[in-house]
Design an enzyme around this catalytic site. Sequence first.
Site, short mmCIF file in Angstrom:
data_model
loop_
_atom_site.label_atom_id
_atom_site.label_comp_id
_atom_site.label_asym_id
_atom_site.label_seq_id
_atom_site.Cartn_x
_atom_site.Cartn_y
_atom_site.Cartn_z
N ASP A 99 0.75 -1.12 -0.07
CA ASP A 99 0.17 0.11 -0.01
C ASP A 99 0.98 1.16 0.20
O ASP A 99 1.74 1.34 0.76
CB ASP A 99 -0.97 0.02 1.27
CG ASP A 99 -1.99 1.06 1.06
OD1 ASP A 99 -1.78 2.17 1.14
OD2 ASP A 99 -3.19 0.44 1.12
N ARG B 265 -28.31 10.93 -14.61
CA ARG B 265 -27.64 10.72 -13.35
C ARG B 265 -27.18 11.77 -12.54
O ARG B 265 -27.07 12.78 -13.21
CB ARG B 265 -26.47 9.96 -13.56
CG ARG B 265 -25.63 9.34 -12.46
CD ARG B 265 -24.62 8.20 -13.17
NE ARG B 265 -23.58 8.57 -14.00
CZ ARG B 265 -22.65 8.10 -14.58
NH1 ARG B 265 -22.66 6.99 -14.20
NH2 ARG B 265 -21.68 8.82 -15.26
N TYR C 270 -14.67 11.87 -4.53
CA TYR C 270 -13.54 11.59 -5.65
C TYR C 270 -12.82 12.65 -6.24
O TYR C 270 -11.44 12.86 -6.15
CB TYR C 270 -14.13 10.54 -6.65
CG TYR C 270 -12.93 10.16 -7.80
CD1 TYR C 270 -11.63 9.35 -7.39
CD2 TYR C 270 -13.29 10.90 -8.82
CE1 TYR C 270 -10.95 9.28 -8.47
CE2 TYR C 270 -12.28 10.48 -9.91
CZ TYR C 270 -11.34 9.92 -9.53
OH TYR C 270 -10.42 9.61 -10.63
N LYS D 78 -8.72 14.62 -6.00
CA LYS D 78 -7.89 14.69 -7.20
C LYS D 78 -7.44 16.32 -7.09
O LYS D 78 -6.20 16.51 -7.32
CB LYS D 78 -8.40 14.56 -8.46
CG LYS D 78 -8.64 13.03 -8.76
CD LYS D 78 -7.40 12.49 -9.02
CE LYS D 78 -7.54 10.92 -9.00
NZ LYS D 78 -6.25 9.97 -8.88
N SER E 25 -7.75 14.20 -13.38
CA SER E 25 -8.76 13.85 -14.37
C SER E 25 -9.71 15.17 -14.46
O SER E 25 -9.55 16.27 -13.88
CB SER E 25 -9.80 13.03 -13.15
OG SER E 25 -10.99 12.87 -13.77
N TYR F 235 -6.88 13.19 -17.11
CA TYR F 235 -7.52 12.41 -18.20
C TYR F 235 -9.01 12.65 -18.48
O TYR F 235 -9.72 12.90 -17.55
CB TYR F 235 -7.57 10.83 -17.91
CG TYR F 235 -6.13 10.51 -17.16
CD1 TYR F 235 -4.87 10.63 -17.59
CD2 TYR F 235 -6.24 9.13 -16.42
CE1 TYR F 235 -3.80 10.25 -16.90
CE2 TYR F 235 -5.02 8.66 -15.66
CZ TYR F 235 -4.02 9.23 -15.90
OH TYR F 235 -2.67 8.77 -15.33
P1 NAD Z 1 -7.85 1.02 -11.31
O1 NAD Z 1 -8.59 0.93 -10.03
O2 NAD Z 1 -7.77 -0.03 -12.47
O3 NAD Z 1 -5.96 1.22 -10.88
C1 NAD Z 1 -5.55 2.00 -9.77
C2 NAD Z 1 -4.73 0.99 -9.15
O4 NAD Z 1 -4.28 1.41 -7.98
C3 NAD Z 1 -5.44 -0.45 -8.63
O5 NAD Z 1 -4.40 -1.48 -9.29
C4 NAD Z 1 -5.54 -0.37 -7.21
O6 NAD Z 1 -5.38 -1.92 -6.68
C5 NAD Z 1 -4.30 0.33 -7.08
N1 NAD Z 1 -4.36 1.20 -5.51
C6 NAD Z 1 -5.31 1.89 -5.12
N2 NAD Z 1 -5.02 2.32 -3.79
C7 NAD Z 1 -3.79 1.79 -3.57
C8 NAD Z 1 -3.02 2.09 -2.57
N3 NAD Z 1 -3.35 2.56 -1.51
N4 NAD Z 1 -1.74 1.21 -2.73
C9 NAD Z 1 -1.34 0.77 -3.67
N5 NAD Z 1 -2.00 0.52 -4.80
C10 NAD Z 1 -3.27 1.01 -4.55
O7 NAD Z 1 -7.94 2.73 -11.99
P2 NAD Z 1 -7.52 3.09 -13.31
O8 NAD Z 1 -8.54 3.43 -14.18
O9 NAD Z 1 -6.40 2.45 -13.83
O10 NAD Z 1 -6.98 4.71 -12.94
C11 NAD Z 1 -5.92 4.87 -12.67
C12 NAD Z 1 -5.52 6.31 -11.94
O11 NAD Z 1 -6.13 7.51 -13.07
C13 NAD Z 1 -6.42 6.45 -10.64
O12 NAD Z 1 -5.82 7.31 -9.73
C14 NAD Z 1 -7.83 7.25 -11.28
O13 NAD Z 1 -8.47 7.89 -10.25
C15 NAD Z 1 -7.26 8.18 -12.31
N6 NAD Z 1 -8.16 8.40 -13.18
C16 NAD Z 1 -8.88 7.21 -13.90
C17 NAD Z 1 -9.88 7.47 -14.98
C18 NAD Z 1 -10.74 6.64 -15.64
O14 NAD Z 1 -11.79 6.73 -16.12
N7 NAD Z 1 -10.44 5.19 -15.63
C19 NAD Z 1 -10.23 8.84 -15.26
C20 NAD Z 1 -9.61 9.69 -14.49
C21 NAD Z 1 -8.39 9.64 -13.76
N1 UDP Z 2 -23.87 6.75 -19.05
C1 UDP Z 2 -25.03 6.10 -19.40
N2 UDP Z 2 -25.46 5.01 -18.90
C2 UDP Z 2 -24.24 4.08 -18.20
C3 UDP Z 2 -23.23 5.01 -17.54
C4 UDP Z 2 -22.70 6.21 -18.19
O1 UDP Z 2 -25.99 6.96 -19.99
O2 UDP Z 2 -24.67 3.15 -17.75
C5 UDP Z 2 -23.46 8.17 -19.46
C6 UDP Z 2 -23.23 9.09 -18.40
O3 UDP Z 2 -24.57 9.81 -18.05
C7 UDP Z 2 -22.45 10.03 -19.19
C8 UDP Z 2 -21.47 9.20 -20.26
O4 UDP Z 2 -22.26 8.22 -20.06
O5 UDP Z 2 -23.01 11.13 -19.92
C9 UDP Z 2 -20.24 8.73 -19.73
O6 UDP Z 2 -20.25 8.30 -18.41
P1 UDP Z 2 -19.32 7.68 -17.53
O7 UDP Z 2 -19.63 7.24 -16.30
O8 UDP Z 2 -18.43 6.54 -18.33
O9 UDP Z 2 -18.08 8.78 -17.38
P2 UDP Z 2 -17.88 10.17 -16.62
O10 UDP Z 2 -19.41 10.64 -16.16
O11 UDP Z 2 -17.15 10.06 -15.55
O12 UDP Z 2 -17.56 10.97 -17.68
#
Ligand code: NAD
Ligand code: UDP
Length: 358
Positions: free
Chosen positions: A65, A310, A155, A159, A131, A183
């Site tokens: 962790d 939502r 969340y 960030k 994000s 992202y």
């Molecule tokens: P993910 O959950 O697949 O990967 C995150 C990883 O971090 C996991 O493998 C988890 O086990 C590990 N983790 C969590 N807490 C931990 C801790 N305390 N110590 C060690 N490991 C830990 O998520 P992802 O989609 O790959 O996202 C990666 C990063 O990008 C995250 O910080 C997420 O918030 C950010 N992010 C993701 C998205 C998305 O849509 N996927 C969008 C914007 C930002």
């Molecule tokens: N969305 C949807 N049905 C679902 C999940 C998401 O219509 O089951 C829509 C949501 O309202 C948004 C878009 O898809 O307009 C992207 O949602 P997601 O949760 O993937 O990403 P974020 O909301 O974080 O941009």
Amino acid sequence: MLENFMKSKILVTGGAGYIGTHTCIALYEAGYDVVVYDNLSNSSREAINRVSTLIGQTIEFIESDIRDAEVLKQVFASHEFFGVIHFAGLKAVGESVSKPLLYYNNNVGGTITLLEVMAEYNVKNLVFSSSATVYGDPENLPINEGSPRSCTNPYGQSKLAVEYILEDLAISDNSWNLIALRYFNPVGAHSSGQIGEDPNDIPNNLMPYISQVAVGKLDKLSIFGNDYPTVDGTGVRDFIHVTDLAQGHVAALNYLEQRTSSINHSDMTKPVGFLPINLGTGKGTSVLELVFAFSDVSRQAIPYQFTDRRAGDIASCYASADKAKTLLGWQAELSIADMCRDTWRWQSMNPNGYTKVV
Ligand code: NAD
Ligand code: UDP
């Protein structure tokens, strides 16, 4: 010219996760050495095994962790890292509302512990997973990095809090080089079909939900709202292929290497400080457009129904991707069809994710 033959070593926290696994592959392909540090709270060893198979060598993996400073110190003491890519964090918006302390403790507390250990070992180059959620409901589109930031859930706040911490750190000591990659909506999977997104329960996000409907695990998609002021009334997002996103991390590291290199005496050696950069395509796609694209590529019907909006969702969100192009020389290459094709390949080859398939 020895430098050319020495690989920089990167610590990848959260490297067993969705974006982390794809980035580890891109880092290896770009010549970096990688150590993954993950507590597997939202991932599996199988993901790491598959990365090792794809790169043709065993990836170094530490199951721990980021809040455990003692283990982190041992890892920093036994490796010479150029920098850290910090993915580790919890990411479920709904869960963050019901468990805010967990989210602040893990995402903010964990990052502070990581930064403290980095400072102790004088490793001051970081790429952080931020994000587009930090922009809240944007006033202008496309969203550039100077847009106001605000968040409405724990969340997103976590960030934003980390971004503020990184900004303050850079002000306090200009030897830190801190890039926050914001992202947009990462989707897709590795083109091999071997790694991809593996949500624990019923997916919250659109693309994994669509793909589970397509493969027959879920009956129908609920589309949250068809009365937004958008092209067809459904929400618009900037979907970006996870492989492009992974390349964005390589570009960010290359940039940090150039900027911190002692052999390069140009302007580039000025400190980076805190540098936020969007990773998006710059193009918006509606929910319905994505559903139709997925259906085309997979040749599967995707039954859907319109339901209420939502809570907390915004109408439209897409990036200005200019800064990434200008500073990092990076831009997204892959199309919506590529994103759907690769998601479908991963989903159909691994209908139960990593857990049930050997
Ligand atoms: P993910 O959950 O697949 O990967 C995150 C990883 O971090 C996991 O493998 C988890 O086990 C590990 N983790 C969590 N807490 C931990 C801790 N305390 N110590 C060690 N490991 C830990 O998520 P992802 O989609 O790959 O996202 C990666 C990063 O990008 C995250 O910080 C997420 O918030 C950010 N992010 C993701 C998205 C998305 O849509 N996927 C969008 C914007 C930002
Ligand atoms: N969305 C949807 N049905 C679902 C999940 C998401 O219509 O089951 C829509 C949501 O309202 C948004 C878009 O898809 O307009 C992207 O949602 P997601 O949760 O993937 O990403 P974020 O909301 O974080 O941009």
